[in-house]
Design a protein around this motif. Structure first.
Motif, mmCIF file in Angstrom:
data_model
loop_
_atom_site.group_PDB
_atom_site.id
_atom_site.type_symbol
_atom_site.label_atom_id
_atom_site.label_comp_id
_atom_site.label_asym_id
_atom_site.label_seq_id
_atom_site.Cartn_x
_atom_site.Cartn_y
_atom_site.Cartn_z
ATOM 1 N N GLN A 1 2.210 6.449 -8.567
ATOM 2 C CA GLN A 1 1.334 6.745 -9.706
ATOM 3 C C GLN A 1 0.809 5.472 -10.374
ATOM 4 O OE1 GLN A 1 4.339 8.919 -9.500
ATOM 5 N NE2 GLN A 1 2.816 10.123 -8.380
ATOM 6 N N THR A 2 1.660 4.506 -10.594
ATOM 7 C CA THR A 2 1.252 3.330 -11.363
ATOM 8 C C THR A 2 0.858 2.144 -10.499
ATOM 9 O OG1 THR A 2 3.540 2.569 -11.538
ATOM 10 C CG2 THR A 2 2.717 4.011 -13.289
ATOM 11 N N GLY A 3 1.211 2.154 -9.223
ATOM 12 C CA GLY A 3 0.810 1.073 -8.326
ATOM 13 C C GLY A 3 1.602 -0.204 -8.459
ATOM 14 N N LEU A 4 2.630 -0.239 -9.335
ATOM 15 C CA LEU A 4 3.429 -1.452 -9.456
ATOM 16 C C LEU A 4 4.188 -1.721 -8.165
ATOM 17 C CD1 LEU A 4 4.960 -1.057 -13.033
ATOM 18 C CD2 LEU A 4 3.028 -2.495 -12.351
ATOM 19 N N ALA A 5 4.189 -2.968 -7.748
ATOM 20 C CA ALA A 5 4.894 -3.333 -6.525
ATOM 21 C C ALA A 5 6.395 -3.305 -6.770
ATOM 22 C CB ALA A 5 4.472 -4.722 -6.059
ATOM 23 N N PRO A 6 7.171 -2.784 -5.838
ATOM 24 C CA PRO A 6 8.625 -2.799 -6.007
ATOM 25 C C PRO A 6 9.160 -4.216 -5.858
ATOM 26 C CG PRO A 6 8.089 -2.110 -3.784
ATOM 27 C CD PRO A 6 6.771 -2.255 -4.519
ATOM 28 N N ASP A 7 10.245 -4.501 -6.540
ATOM 29 C CA ASP A 7 10.910 -5.779 -6.313
ATOM 30 C C ASP A 7 11.280 -5.920 -4.850
ATOM 31 O OD1 ASP A 7 12.390 -8.205 -6.938
ATOM 32 O OD2 ASP A 7 14.189 -6.984 -6.682
ATOM 33 N N ARG A 8 11.788 -4.850 -4.262
ATOM 34 C CA ARG A 8 12.187 -4.858 -2.851
ATOM 35 C C ARG A 8 12.282 -3.429 -2.361
ATOM 36 N NH1 ARG A 8 17.155 -7.917 -2.163
ATOM 37 N NH2 ARG A 8 16.334 -9.197 -3.854
ATOM 38 N N CYS A 9 12.304 -3.280 -1.067
ATOM 39 C CA CYS A 9 12.632 -1.993 -0.478
ATOM 40 C C CYS A 9 13.384 -2.240 0.817
ATOM 41 C CB CYS A 9 11.398 -1.131 -0.241
ATOM 42 S SG CYS A 9 10.295 -1.756 1.028
ATOM 43 N N LYS A 10 14.068 -1.208 1.284
ATOM 44 C CA LYS A 10 14.843 -1.302 2.507
ATOM 45 C C LYS A 10 14.051 -0.740 3.673
ATOM 46 C CE LYS A 10 19.409 -1.130 0.334
ATOM 47 N NZ LYS A 10 19.876 -2.421 0.880
ATOM 48 N N TRP B 1 0.823 -1.208 0.000
ATOM 49 C CA TRP B 1 0.000 0.000 0.000
ATOM 50 C C TRP B 1 0.862 1.266 0.000
ATOM 51 C CZ3 TRP B 1 -4.532 0.904 -1.635
ATOM 52 C CH2 TRP B 1 -5.229 2.060 -1.271
ATOM 53 N N GLU B 2 1.919 1.265 0.793
ATOM 54 C CA GLU B 2 2.779 2.441 0.900
ATOM 55 C C GLU B 2 4.030 2.341 0.026
ATOM 56 O OE1 GLU B 2 3.712 2.960 5.003
ATOM 57 O OE2 GLU B 2 1.609 3.017 5.618
ATOM 58 N N GLY B 3 4.490 1.116 -0.216
ATOM 59 C CA GLY B 3 5.749 0.937 -0.921
ATOM 60 C C GLY B 3 5.629 0.867 -2.414
ATOM 61 N N SER B 4 4.431 0.641 -2.945
ATOM 62 C CA SER B 4 4.275 0.545 -4.394
ATOM 63 C C SER B 4 4.383 1.922 -5.050
ATOM 64 C CB SER B 4 2.928 -0.099 -4.741
ATOM 65 O OG SER B 4 2.915 -1.452 -4.346
ATOM 66 N N HIS B 5 4.565 1.915 -6.352
ATOM 67 C CA HIS B 5 4.766 3.164 -7.073
ATOM 68 C C HIS B 5 3.569 4.085 -6.874
ATOM 69 C CE1 HIS B 5 5.465 5.983 -10.340
ATOM 70 N NE2 HIS B 5 6.716 5.545 -10.378
#
Length: 425
Positions: free
Chosen positions: A38-47, A32-36
């Protein structure tokens, strides 16, 4: 959504159902917070400090994120309209993005949908990642079933993407599916999709497709003809019907089965509920026996699967065990071994606390022997936690996916039996 609603110490004291809800909801924040934005694509990963968490977008991870959105709407973590708006953003970028005979790449630029090469020659279609995406999108098409303009339009959008994947083209006119194709490099990766592994969902979707479907022989002579398909040996006193020695990484029991309900699902090769139970309990037994003497291992600290580790990223399993525990391995196994999974969750929270728990739930992995605790969260590890925990609680995703007429037709074509097909367990 509230931030860090519970500390690890508070979580440990919650009743089972409340603990599961809290873990799901905190993990959902990754999507919900980590995805892009504008486009809503999920990130591969985040720190944990949220650096570099919008790019690249992960196609399979986005499929798990779509499933998480369905659960969030159902549970009231976000409004149905807000979940629908996020899905529309995802579908807009997917529609604009370049596809490869209907398949999407492994990674996509979150800003504009451009292909981000996974490696020098893996710069085109990835059929398995596409299958994981569609597993989520088809559940969304089934869930958002109202007859208003927004939900009807969403369903039509998803149907178009579903119908355009040329599964039969990815066979190269042979009796199996191939993982990759690139307009620049063709079939040079030559990655045949054999089982037993996480790719059952790819073959089911390929057989279920309303256009471009594959023939059943592609499953029987391709996927079910892999070197590591049939097993039949016992490990720690547990017989394993299919798969590599000791079963391999536990994500084999998760990825395809976020949508496919393994309970009573069988074909000429195995009962997949029994297969997954055996795999999970072998993994648990190995960590309890701890033949390599890794610190921390035990009945309350177990779970080997693909994840980050002190050296980078690896597919951890009983026969590839470097002391790295991946919380997703146990947590996503909740439908198979609820007592053992909840014991593990409480142990991790009690013993490791904030070293393994943060704003997006449990971190990807840790290795006590090297005093290493991941500062990363991965979409393909966080997503199955939410999905499989919900399947344990309500069966929501299983019910949505298994009642889809296309899926039922595909399973029948491949010779599967299931209660959803009118078969008894």
């Amino acid at each position: 959504m509230k931030k860090n609603e519970f500390s690890p110490a508070q979580l440990v004291e919650l009743p089972d159902e409340a603990l599961i809800e809290a873990v799901q909801r905190q993990t959902f924040r990754f999507f919900w917070e980590g995805s892009h934005p504008q486009t809503g694509l999920a990130p591969d990963r985040c720190k944990r400090d949220k650096r570099a968490f919008h790019n690249p977008g992960a196609i399979g991870g986005t499929g798990f994120g779509v499933m998480a959105l369905i659960i969030a709407a159902e549970r009231g973590w976000v409004a149905r309209g807000a979940a629908l708006e996020r899905l529309r953003a995802i579908l807009e970028v997917l529609t604009r993005a370049r596809c490869y005979h209907g398949a999407f790449p492994h990674f996509m630029d979150g800003d504009n949908g451009a292909t981000v090469p996974f490696s020098r020659k893996d710069d085109g279609g990835d059929l398995v990642e596409t299958a994981l995406l569609l597993q989520g999108l088809l559940c969304a098409r089934e869930y958002f079933d109202r007859e208003d303009r927004a939900e009807r339009g969403l369903r039509e959008w998803i149907t178009t993407l579903w119908e355009e994947v040329e599964w039969n083209w990815y066979t190269q006119n042979r009796k199996l599916l191939y993982w990759h194709w690139s307009p620049n490099n063709g079939w040079v990766l030559d990655h045949e999709i054999h089982g037993w592994n996480e790719c059952l969902i790819t073959y089911v979707l390929a057989a279920a497709a309303p256009r471009y479907a594959v023939e059943p022989d592609v499953y029987h002579r391709g996927y079910a003809n892999g070197r590591d398909f049939v097993n039949g040996k016992s490990y720690y006193g547990i017989e394993l019907p299919l798969g590599m020695p000791f079963g391999g990484p536990l994500f084999f029991t998760h990825y395809s089965f976020c949508g496919l309900d393994p309970r009573g699902l069988s074909d000429r090769y195995a009962d997949y509920g029994k297969q997954n139970l055996a795999h999970v309990y072998i993994n648990h037994a190995h960590c309890q026996a701890n033949p390599h003497g890794h610190p921390g291992y035990g009945p309350g600290c177990w779970g080997l699967t693909a994840s980050d580790d002190p050296e980078g990223y690896a597919a951890h399993a009983p026969d590839n065990d470097n002391g790295t525990i991946s919380p997703t391995a146990a947590l996503s196994s909740l439908p198979y071994a609820p007592e053992e999974v909840l014991r593990c969750a409480r142990h991790l929270l009690r013993h490791y606390g904030e070293r393994v728990w943060g704003e997006y739930g449990f971190v990807d992995a840790f290795c006590e022997a090297r005093d290493w605790y991941a500062d990363t969260y991965l979409a393909i590890d966080q997503g199955p936690i939410i999905a499989m925990m919900e399947n344990h609680r309500s069966g929501l995703l299983w019910k949505l996916f298994m009642r889809i007429p296309d899926i039922q037709r595909g399973l029948r074509r491949l010779g599967f039996a299931s209660p959803y097909l009118g078969d008894t367990v």
